[in-house]
Write a protein that holds these residues in place. Sequence first.
Motif, PDB file in Angstrom:
ATOM      1  N   SER A   1      28.700  39.707  35.810  1.00 52.24           N
ATOM      2  CA  SER A   1      29.416  39.721  37.082  1.00 52.24           C
ATOM      3  C   SER A   1      30.182  41.023  37.220  1.00 52.24           C
ATOM      4  CB  SER A   1      30.380  38.536  37.147  1.00 52.24           C
ATOM      5  OG  SER A   1      31.356  38.651  36.122  1.00 52.24           O
ATOM      6  N   TYR A   2      30.805  41.157  38.379  1.00 56.80           N
ATOM      7  CA  TYR A   2      31.718  42.263  38.645  1.00 56.80           C
ATOM      8  C   TYR A   2      33.010  41.700  39.204  1.00 56.80           C
ATOM      9  CZ  TYR A   2      27.851  45.503  38.122  1.00 56.80           C
ATOM     10  OH  TYR A   2      26.795  46.211  37.617  1.00 56.80           O
ATOM     11  N   PHE A   3      34.111  42.327  38.821  1.00 62.35           N
ATOM     12  CA  PHE A   3      35.379  42.073  39.478  1.00 62.35           C
ATOM     13  C   PHE A   3      35.574  43.244  40.422  1.00 62.35           C
ATOM     14  CE2 PHE A   3      40.139  42.089  39.663  1.00 62.35           C
ATOM     15  CZ  PHE A   3      40.229  40.909  40.390  1.00 62.35           C
ATOM     16  N   ALA A   4      35.439  42.987  41.717  1.00 64.72           N
ATOM     17  CA  ALA A   4      35.532  44.014  42.749  1.00 64.72           C
ATOM     18  C   ALA A   4      36.979  44.133  43.197  1.00 64.72           C
ATOM     19  CB  ALA A   4      34.629  43.668  43.917  1.00 64.72           C
ATOM     20  N   LEU A   5      37.558  45.282  42.996  1.00 58.30           N
ATOM     21  CA  LEU A   5      38.969  45.515  43.295  1.00 58.30           C
ATOM     22  C   LEU A   5      39.174  45.821  44.771  1.00 58.30           C
ATOM     23  CD1 LEU A   5      39.504  47.697  40.176  1.00 58.30           C
ATOM     24  CD2 LEU A   5      40.621  45.506  40.574  1.00 58.30           C
ATOM     25  N   GLY A   6      40.136  45.124  45.376  1.00 58.35           N
ATOM     26  CA  GLY A   6      40.483  45.367  46.769  1.00 58.35           C
ATOM     27  C   GLY A   6      39.546  44.710  47.773  1.00 58.35           C
ATOM     28  N   LEU A   7      38.726  43.793  47.325  1.00 58.02           N
ATOM     29  CA  LEU A   7      37.759  43.128  48.211  1.00 58.02           C
ATOM     30  C   LEU A   7      38.421  41.910  48.858  1.00 58.02           C
ATOM     31  CD1 LEU A   7      34.800  43.317  49.154  1.00 58.02           C
ATOM     32  CD2 LEU A   7      34.216  41.777  47.286  1.00 58.02           C
ATOM     33  N   SER A   8      38.453  41.909  50.184  1.00 60.10           N
ATOM     34  CA  SER A   8      39.069  40.799  50.912  1.00 60.10           C
ATOM     35  C   SER A   8      38.278  39.510  50.712  1.00 60.10           C
ATOM     36  CB  SER A   8      39.127  41.111  52.411  1.00 60.10           C
ATOM     37  OG  SER A   8      37.817  41.072  52.975  1.00 60.10           O
TER      38      SER A   8
END
Length: 113
Positions: A75-82
């Motif tokens: 997975s990815y932890f997407a920073l700043g994604l609403s």
Amino acid sequence: LNVGKYEPRLLELFKEKGVSCGAFLTAYNPQGSQQSDAANDLAHAKLAQDLTDLGLGMIEGSGSEEGTDWPSERSYFALGLSLEAASKIGTEADQDAIVWVGSNAVPQLILLR
């Protein structure tokens, strides 16, 4: 990290990166149907490209559910994604759910179906 449990490390990460939210996203095993390693790797690469195209910082990881035989999913932890954008990406990846974290640093399970 645990859904519903405050995580101070996330708050520190948000401050360090200048964001107030983020989302854990995977493209593995759409609709909860196990796929081949090749299919999962291809979907994971597409997700990475989609997040890169949005200009988001991301941290690669993996997730699993304790007490089950379900394999771990990259997975990815997407920073700043609403929440809205994260839900759209999760839906496009044909996922059942995503984990989104707001400024309170409490991961939330967001069901997409």
